[in-house]
Motif scaffolding. Sequence first.
Motif, PDB file in Angstrom:
ATOM      1  N   PRO A 227     -33.470   7.310  21.900  1.00  9.46           N
ATOM      2  CA  PRO A 227     -33.734   7.923  22.837  1.00  9.46           C
ATOM      3  C   PRO A 227     -35.109   8.577  23.460  1.00  9.46           C
ATOM      4  CG  PRO A 227     -32.438  10.219  21.795  1.00  9.46           C
ATOM      5  CD  PRO A 227     -32.692   8.210  21.248  1.00  9.46           C
ATOM      6  N   THR A 228     -35.469   7.365  22.391  1.00 11.40           N
ATOM      7  CA  THR A 228     -37.718   7.805  22.295  1.00 11.40           C
ATOM      8  C   THR A 228     -38.145   6.427  22.767  1.00 11.40           C
ATOM      9  OG1 THR A 228     -37.180   6.698  20.119  1.00 11.40           O
ATOM     10  CG2 THR A 228     -36.939   9.394  19.547  1.00 11.40           C
ATOM     11  N   TRP A 229     -39.866   6.634  23.282  1.00  8.64           N
ATOM     12  CA  TRP A 229     -40.257   5.657  23.260  1.00  8.64           C
ATOM     13  C   TRP A 229     -42.011   6.161  23.075  1.00  8.64           C
ATOM     14  CZ3 TRP A 229     -44.270   5.172  26.200  1.00  8.64           C
ATOM     15  CH2 TRP A 229     -44.839   4.133  26.931  1.00  8.64           C
ATOM     16  N   PRO A 230     -42.603   5.509  22.307  1.00  4.57           N
ATOM     17  CA  PRO A 230     -43.182   3.658  22.759  1.00  4.57           C
ATOM     18  C   PRO A 230     -42.151   3.628  20.971  1.00  4.57           C
ATOM     19  CG  PRO A 230     -44.928   4.565  21.855  1.00  4.57           C
ATOM     20  CD  PRO A 230     -44.158   5.674  22.318  1.00  4.57           C
ATOM     21  N   ASP A 231     -41.414   4.290  20.763  1.00  3.21           N
ATOM     22  CA  ASP A 231     -40.911   3.602  19.905  1.00  3.21           C
ATOM     23  C   ASP A 231     -39.207   4.028  19.666  1.00  3.21           C
ATOM     24  OD1 ASP A 231     -39.271   6.736  17.274  1.00  3.21           O
ATOM     25  OD2 ASP A 231     -42.072   6.609  19.102  1.00  3.21           O
ATOM     26  N   ILE A 232     -38.567   3.368  18.966  1.00  5.76           N
ATOM     27  CA  ILE A 232     -37.455   3.508  18.572  1.00  5.76           C
ATOM     28  C   ILE A 232     -36.725   4.030  17.723  1.00  5.76           C
ATOM     29  CG2 ILE A 232     -34.885   1.638  18.847  1.00  5.76           C
ATOM     30  CD1 ILE A 232     -36.770  -0.275  20.150  1.00  5.76           C
ATOM     31  N   ASN A 233     -36.909   5.456  17.804  1.00  4.91           N
ATOM     32  CA  ASN A 233     -36.121   6.008  16.760  1.00  4.91           C
ATOM     33  C   ASN A 233     -36.729   6.142  15.301  1.00  4.91           C
ATOM     34  OD1 ASN A 233     -33.986   7.162  18.534  1.00  4.91           O
ATOM     35  ND2 ASN A 233     -32.379   5.419  16.739  1.00  4.91           N
ATOM     36  N   GLY A 234     -38.629   6.195  15.552  1.00  5.33           N
ATOM     37  CA  GLY A 234     -39.218   5.834  15.226  1.00  5.33           C
ATOM     38  C   GLY A 234     -40.190   4.792  14.439  1.00  5.33           C
ATOM     39  N   VAL A 258     -29.702  -4.537  20.362  1.00  9.91           N
ATOM     40  CA  VAL A 258     -29.490  -4.359  22.234  1.00  9.91           C
ATOM     41  C   VAL A 258     -30.632  -3.413  22.894  1.00  9.91           C
ATOM     42  CG1 VAL A 258     -27.892  -4.048  24.587  1.00  9.91           C
ATOM     43  CG2 VAL A 258     -27.571  -4.513  22.861  1.00  9.91           C
ATOM     44  N   HIS A 259     -31.178  -2.469  22.164  1.00  8.15           N
ATOM     45  CA  HIS A 259     -31.841  -1.726  22.834  1.00  8.15           C
ATOM     46  C   HIS A 259     -33.507  -3.018  22.762  1.00  8.15           C
ATOM     47  CE1 HIS A 259     -32.915   3.090  23.558  1.00  8.15           C
ATOM     48  NE2 HIS A 259     -34.234   2.383  24.093  1.00  8.15           N
ATOM     49  N   PHE A 260     -33.906  -3.140  21.996  1.00  8.26           N
ATOM     50  CA  PHE A 260     -34.438  -3.926  21.288  1.00  8.26           C
ATOM     51  C   PHE A 260     -34.830  -4.654  22.448  1.00  8.26           C
ATOM     52  CE2 PHE A 260     -36.849  -6.547  18.944  1.00  8.26           C
ATOM     53  CZ  PHE A 260     -37.827  -6.736  18.150  1.00  8.26           C
ATOM     54  N   ILE A 261     -33.787  -5.792  22.299  1.00  7.80           N
ATOM     55  CA  ILE A 261     -33.716  -6.442  23.549  1.00  7.80           C
ATOM     56  C   ILE A 261     -34.601  -5.905  24.285  1.00  7.80           C
ATOM     57  CG2 ILE A 261     -32.852  -8.678  24.418  1.00  7.80           C
ATOM     58  CD1 ILE A 261     -31.725  -9.321  21.679  1.00  7.80           C
ATOM     59  N   HIS A 262     -33.541  -4.807  25.497  1.00  7.46           N
ATOM     60  CA  HIS A 262     -33.811  -4.886  26.805  1.00  7.46           C
ATOM     61  C   HIS A 262     -35.465  -4.365  27.065  1.00  7.46           C
ATOM     62  CE1 HIS A 262     -32.442  -3.647  30.714  1.00  7.46           C
ATOM     63  NE2 HIS A 262     -33.153  -2.318  30.457  1.00  7.46           N
ATOM     64  N   ARG A 263     -35.909  -3.614  26.726  1.00 12.88           N
ATOM     65  CA  ARG A 263     -37.102  -3.038  25.998  1.00 12.88           C
ATOM     66  C   ARG A 263     -38.698  -5.037  26.015  1.00 12.88           C
ATOM     67  NH1 ARG A 263     -39.279   2.539  23.217  1.00 12.88           N
ATOM     68  NH2 ARG A 263     -36.645   3.745  23.596  1.00 12.88           N
ATOM     69  N   GLY A 264     -38.132  -5.453  25.205  1.00 13.41           N
ATOM     70  CA  GLY A 264     -39.248  -6.270  24.957  1.00 13.41           C
ATOM     71  C   GLY A 264     -38.860  -7.314  26.370  1.00 13.41           C
ATOM     72  N   LEU A 265     -38.535  -7.502  26.943  1.00 11.49           N
ATOM     73  CA  LEU A 265     -38.367  -8.233  28.432  1.00 11.49           C
ATOM     74  C   LEU A 265     -38.308  -7.677  29.711  1.00 11.49           C
ATOM     75  CD1 LEU A 265     -33.747  -9.212  27.509  1.00 11.49           C
ATOM     76  CD2 LEU A 265     -35.990 -11.201  27.764  1.00 11.49           C
ATOM     77  N   ALA A 266     -38.002  -6.079  28.988  1.00  8.29           N
ATOM     78  CA  ALA A 266     -38.421  -5.448  30.411  1.00  8.29           C
ATOM     79  C   ALA A 266     -40.640  -5.583  30.137  1.00  8.29           C
ATOM     80  CB  ALA A 266     -38.771  -3.819  30.444  1.00  8.29           C
ATOM     81  N   TYR A 267     -41.491  -5.987  29.031  1.00 10.92           N
ATOM     82  CA  TYR A 267     -42.369  -5.559  28.800  1.00 10.92           C
ATOM     83  C   TYR A 267     -43.198  -7.404  29.168  1.00 10.92           C
ATOM     84  CZ  TYR A 267     -42.040  -1.749  26.284  1.00 10.92           C
ATOM     85  OH  TYR A 267     -41.862  -0.462  25.646  1.00 10.92           O
ATOM     86  N   LEU A 268     -42.041  -8.281  28.911  1.00  9.40           N
ATOM     87  CA  LEU A 268     -42.243  -9.820  29.424  1.00  9.40           C
ATOM     88  C   LEU A 268     -42.126  -9.874  31.036  1.00  9.40           C
ATOM     89  CD1 LEU A 268     -42.607 -12.560  28.715  1.00  9.40           C
ATOM     90  CD2 LEU A 268     -39.399 -12.513  28.213  1.00  9.40           C
ATOM     91  N   LEU A 309     -38.601   6.856  31.700  1.00 12.43           N
ATOM     92  CA  LEU A 309     -37.298   8.548  31.538  1.00 12.43           C
ATOM     93  C   LEU A 309     -35.870   8.327  31.961  1.00 12.43           C
ATOM     94  CD1 LEU A 309     -39.653   9.177  35.374  1.00 12.43           C
ATOM     95  CD2 LEU A 309     -39.891   9.946  33.122  1.00 12.43           C
ATOM     96  N   THR A 310     -35.465   7.412  31.914  1.00 10.30           N
ATOM     97  CA  THR A 310     -34.333   6.835  32.029  1.00 10.30           C
ATOM     98  C   THR A 310     -33.539   6.760  30.149  1.00 10.30           C
ATOM     99  OG1 THR A 310     -34.091   5.922  33.418  1.00 10.30           O
ATOM    100  CG2 THR A 310     -31.325   5.294  31.667  1.00 10.30           C
ATOM    101  N   VAL A 311     -34.546   6.434  29.021  1.00  8.68           N
ATOM    102  CA  VAL A 311     -34.643   6.306  27.782  1.00  8.68           C
ATOM    103  C   VAL A 311     -34.979   8.096  27.573  1.00  8.68           C
ATOM    104  CG1 VAL A 311     -35.130   5.523  25.655  1.00  8.68           C
ATOM    105  CG2 VAL A 311     -34.988   4.255  27.485  1.00  8.68           C
ATOM    106  N   LEU A 312     -35.504   8.713  27.603  1.00  9.06           N
ATOM    107  CA  LEU A 312     -36.571   9.943  27.411  1.00  9.06           C
ATOM    108  C   LEU A 312     -35.793  11.184  28.047  1.00  9.06           C
ATOM    109  CD1 LEU A 312     -40.066   9.623  27.979  1.00  9.06           C
ATOM    110  CD2 LEU A 312     -38.467   9.403  25.721  1.00  9.06           C
ATOM    111  N   ASN A 313     -34.792  10.713  29.133  1.00 11.49           N
ATOM    112  CA  ASN A 313     -33.498  11.701  28.988  1.00 11.49           C
ATOM    113  C   ASN A 313     -31.804  11.587  29.235  1.00 11.49           C
ATOM    114  OD1 ASN A 313     -35.008  13.421  30.809  1.00 11.49           O
ATOM    115  ND2 ASN A 313     -36.120  11.838  31.205  1.00 11.49           N
ATOM    116  N   ALA A 314     -32.112  10.628  27.991  1.00 14.90           N
ATOM    117  CA  ALA A 314     -30.684   9.538  27.818  1.00 14.90           C
ATOM    118  C   ALA A 314     -28.789  10.757  27.257  1.00 14.90           C
ATOM    119  CB  ALA A 314     -31.073   8.569  26.957  1.00 14.90           C
ATOM    120  N   THR A 315     -29.986  11.525  26.026  1.00 16.95           N
ATOM    121  CA  THR A 315     -29.163  13.084  26.154  1.00 16.95           C
ATOM    122  C   THR A 315     -28.823  14.024  26.585  1.00 16.95           C
ATOM    123  OG1 THR A 315     -31.268  14.310  25.016  1.00 16.95           O
ATOM    124  CG2 THR A 315     -30.077  12.411  23.920  1.00 16.95           C
ATOM    125  N   TYR A 316     -29.725  14.416  28.068  1.00 19.42           N
ATOM    126  CA  TYR A 316     -29.364  15.096  29.177  1.00 19.42           C
ATOM    127  C   TYR A 316     -28.405  14.289  30.217  1.00 19.42           C
ATOM    128  CZ  TYR A 316     -33.042  16.915  26.806  1.00 19.42           C
ATOM    129  OH  TYR A 316     -33.872  18.005  26.056  1.00 19.42           O
TER     130      TYR A 316
END
Length: 349
Positions: A227-234, A258-268, A309-316
């Motif tokens: 649940p972090t951005w722009p990094d993935i758990n640091g 899966v998280h890494f690929i999803h983000r990468g495809l979003a940027y692409l 926003l979805t990623v940053l609020n994933a734990t809520y």
Amino acid sequence: MDTTITQRNNRQVAIWLLIGVGMIIIQVLLGGITRLTESGLSITEWKPITGALPPLNDVAWQAEFDRYKVTDQFKYVHQNFSLSDFKFIFFWEWFHRLWARLMGMVFLIGFVYFLVRKKFNTKMILPMVILFVLGGIQGAIGWIMVASGLVPEKYFVGHVELATHFIAALGLLSYTLWFALSLLIKPEQRIVNPSLKKLMTVIVVVLTLQLIYGAFMAGLKAAVSAPTWPDINGSMMPEAMNELSPWTKNLVNNNIMVHFIHRGLAYLLFVLITAWWFKAKAINNNKLFGRLRTGILLLVLLQVVLGILTVLNATYTNRLVIFGVLHQATAMLLLMCVVTLLYILRKRQ
């Protein structure tokens, strides 16, 4: 006179199809809520007719609850559920299935009406048959998905089955929209531009992959894993995304990969759509195209923001449901915009 009647009939059929598009969008969003609230396994039986009604008395509710208690999801995840808690998750799965039934009725009643009133022409027969076949396949995939979570040692539906169900629904959405566009869009509204068409085709491929990995994200609860951005758990390139063996398993079953690929495809996707937007700037004599060109850029920007926003609020939990559903809704609007542009653009006259 015949042309006027044909145009009127086509418009009426197209409006019916667009109503179906709207209902499919709602159905997919209900599916998203069902997944995010962990409601998908609350109904353990498939009853196409009698299942349209929820339990009508306390005895029936308790019997339904007892069937759910047999699942491993209840035993290991929701073992503290009360009957009231069960009713909450039951509602979303029941409503999701009820809406599917209602959607089927709208398509069937409309089909019979237009058939009796002779609104269809011969060119519509095959697309109509394909439409109903796709609808039937989607229903079958839905039950296969639910059944994947009702086996021992499974607490949720399989993420691959979930992705299959999701993509099949979006395929049905895109096909229905394309069918409606073929009846509404006039020849003069279409644009001959091979290079824009080619780039839009690439965007469709990337978007499809992105949607698949979005479903994997939901099925694996991968957003909660990072649940972090722009990094993935640091880390921008986390080591955890390569921990499965053989390595290919990481592409589908590793939450961080899966998280890494999803983000990468979003940027692409954002880069490709921005490049397409600039490339399409030269076309300024088509009002519909101009609106879609603006729309696709705004939608991809909104989608990226909602994804963050979805990623940053994933734990809520409550926030995840809200942002997750908004993220999914925007994805469908973006898909519809892309499909419409793909239809309007032509390689040749």
